[in-house]
Design a protein around this motif. Structure first.
Motif, PDB file in Angstrom:
ATOM      1  N   UNK A  21       0.825  -1.006   0.019  1.00 27.10           N
ATOM      2  CA  UNK A  21      -0.006  -0.119  -0.045  1.00 27.10           C
ATOM      3  C   UNK A  21       1.064   1.297   0.022  1.00 27.10           C
ATOM      4  N   UNK A  22       1.949   1.194   0.863  1.00 23.16           N
ATOM      5  CA  UNK A  22       2.830   2.437   0.968  1.00 23.16           C
ATOM      6  C   UNK A  22       3.385   2.621  -0.474  1.00 23.16           C
ATOM      7  N   UNK A  23       3.881   1.611  -1.262  1.00 21.47           N
ATOM      8  CA  UNK A  23       4.678   1.641  -2.476  1.00 21.47           C
ATOM      9  C   UNK A  23       3.330   2.423  -3.358  1.00 21.47           C
ATOM     10  N   UNK A  24       2.260   2.159  -3.572  1.00 15.85           N
ATOM     11  CA  UNK A  24       1.407   2.782  -4.388  1.00 15.85           C
ATOM     12  C   UNK A  24       1.115   4.180  -4.034  1.00 15.85           C
ATOM     13  N   UNK A  25       0.895   4.429  -2.808  1.00 11.00           N
ATOM     14  CA  UNK A  25       0.880   5.681  -2.217  1.00 11.00           C
ATOM     15  C   UNK A  25       1.859   6.488  -2.756  1.00 11.00           C
ATOM     16  N   UNK A  31       3.532  11.551   0.436  1.00 11.58           N
ATOM     17  CA  UNK A  31       4.549  11.341   1.306  1.00 11.58           C
ATOM     18  C   UNK A  31       4.094  10.302   2.233  1.00 11.58           C
ATOM     19  N   UNK A  32       4.885   9.346   2.531  1.00  9.05           N
ATOM     20  CA  UNK A  32       4.380   8.250   3.123  1.00  9.05           C
ATOM     21  C   UNK A  32       5.436   7.943   4.316  1.00  9.05           C
ATOM     22  N   UNK A  33       5.134   7.962   5.642  1.00 10.29           N
ATOM     23  CA  UNK A  33       5.912   7.297   6.715  1.00 10.29           C
ATOM     24  C   UNK A  33       5.389   6.067   7.228  1.00 10.29           C
ATOM     25  N   UNK A  34       6.334   5.126   7.400  1.00 10.48           N
ATOM     26  CA  UNK A  34       5.742   3.693   7.598  1.00 10.48           C
ATOM     27  C   UNK A  34       6.534   3.399   9.193  1.00 10.48           C
TER      28      UNK A  34
END
Length: 432
Positions: A21-25, A31-34
């Protein structure tokens, strides 16, 4: 462009789909923080997201509650102990990490693994600038219902008024008695964090989020007349495929036309390979099938039974590469692996007795797409008989293919992205 925080425990079944999901966003410009265990930092960076490594006390830690203890505990009471020790103990530390993240960055939305209970302090706290939260469940939905038995018993849905009444009694007993300790522990932690007590049973906490994402299709989940409005079925969410896959030397043997049986104990409850992998190897040693075993990261040499000529063992094989070649999956009931198999039209044999595994097994049997062995420690005869049934009774394949069609109509990752946009828009409209 949105700023998204993804919070997940570090076991593969929890983090792997959310990394996809992070990769798609990221690909669409968010901007994604995991936020997860430090072992996944490289994978997070590889998909273009920013890592927020959790300290050990905030992550999943099975050391105080190992596989043998989980196997000894069964049903709702066993699940209560597992919830408390594996998921609630990290809760205050997770809440602290979320507070630190929100203090450093203004997030538009949070996607939280349903086992990441630290987010409950945010949902039940007094913070006015809290972003919308989407829960992602890596297990069958734990929500109570008047139509089904409480989670943990592995019972099929009730088809009569008498059966549903019986299930309602079981639900009350599980919530008021068997899960009372977990409920009290959760409320104690929430009080220490300055948040309100849970207004619902702990396992119903998914209804507190803006959305509860269920990564399957309705055809695989028990029908309910009281499904909460925030629940969204999105179909399978496949983990991000590895950039490189070095096929083992025996890979071509899977394309000879001989039936392929894949055996796995997952990546968490695999410390004792004698529970499923070893009996399955023994059961199929003389069968006219090719057996592919994945140890889930355990060393191949940890397998304590002789490896017959028809069997190949590897520590890990990506399911996106393997499942299209598989005719039968034998598994301890990991929810994600079962969804991926059924989305590929592969019938499933489940031997699971810990945590959510009996619920997954029961749904497999209810759907008609596989067999529930009703034990986490089958003997070779049970495994051999189940494989024979799957191969000779075409109804299992028919039902698996029916589910494959249902899954093909959905794009889980795209639907999650749409849900993120939806809750952000709702939040902006409500705060104007």
């Amino acid at each position: 462009m949105a700023t998204i925080l993804i919070a997940a425990l570090s076991p593969v079944g929890h983090i792997a789909p959310l990394l996809a999901v992070a990769a798609d966003l990221v690909r669409r410009g968010d901007e994604v923080t995991v936020m997860t265990g430090p072992a996944h930092v490289a994978a997070i960076v590889a998909v273009g997201a920013r890592p927020h490594p959790l300290p050990p006390q905030a992550d999943f830690d099975e050391r105080p509650f190992d596989s043998a203890q989980r196997a000894a505990a069964s049903g709702v009471s066993g699940m209560s102990e597992a919830i408390t020790r594996l998921f609630l103990w990290p809760m205050p530390h997770q809440a602290a990490e979320i507070d630190a993240a929100l203090a450093a960055t203004r997030y538009d939305a949070i996607i939280a693994d349903h086992g990441f209970f630290g987010v409950l302090a945010l949902l039940l706290g007094s913070r006015r600038d809290a972003p919308p939260v989407l829960f992602y469940t890596p297990t069958p939905p734990t929500l109570s219902s008047r139509d089904i038995a409480p989670i943990g018993l592995g019972l099929p849905p009730g088809h009569s008024a008498m059966r549903r009444m019986y299930y309602r009694g079981l639900t009350v007993a599980s919530q008021k008695i068997l899960l009372r300790g977990a409920q009290r522990a959760a409320n104690r932690f929430l009080a220490e964090l300055g948040a309100r007590p849970l207004p619902v049973p702990l396992l119903d906490c998914g209804i507190l989020a803006d959305r509860l994402i269920v990564p399957t299709v309705p055809e695989f989940e028990y029908p309910r007349t009281d499904l909460p409005d925030n629940v969204r079925f999105v179909g399978v969410v496949r983990p991000h495929p590895p950039h490189r896959f070095a096929a083992p030397r025996w890979w071509s043997k899977l394309d000879t036309g001989r039936p392929v049986v894949h055996v796995t104990q997952g990546t968490v409850d695999n410390k004792d390979l004698s529970r499923l992998i070893e009996p399955a190897i023994t059961a199929l040693a003389d069968a006219d099938v090719t057996v592919v075993v994945s140890t889930g990261g355990r060393a191949v040499t940890d397998v304590a039974v002789p490896i017959p000529a028809n069997t190949f063992v590897a520590e890990y094989i990506p399911h996106d590469r393997l499942l299209p070649k598989v005719d039968v999956l034998i598994t301890n009931g990991g929810y994600g692996a079962v969804q991926q198999a059924l989305a590929t039209g592969v019938p499933v044999i489940v031997a699971g007795s810990t945590e959510d595994k009996p619920e997954v097994a029961a749904r497999v049997a209810w759907s008609g797409a596989g067999i529930n062995l009703k034990t986490g420690t089958p003997n070779p005869d049970q495994v051999r008989a189940a494989v024979t049934r799957i191969r000779t009774d075409g109804r299992y394949l028919t039902h698996a293919r029916r589910l494959e069609v249902a899954f093909a109509r959905r794009d889980g990752i795209a639907e999650i992205a749409a849900l993120v946009d939806e809750v952000i828009d709702e939040h902006h409209a409500a705060t104007r």
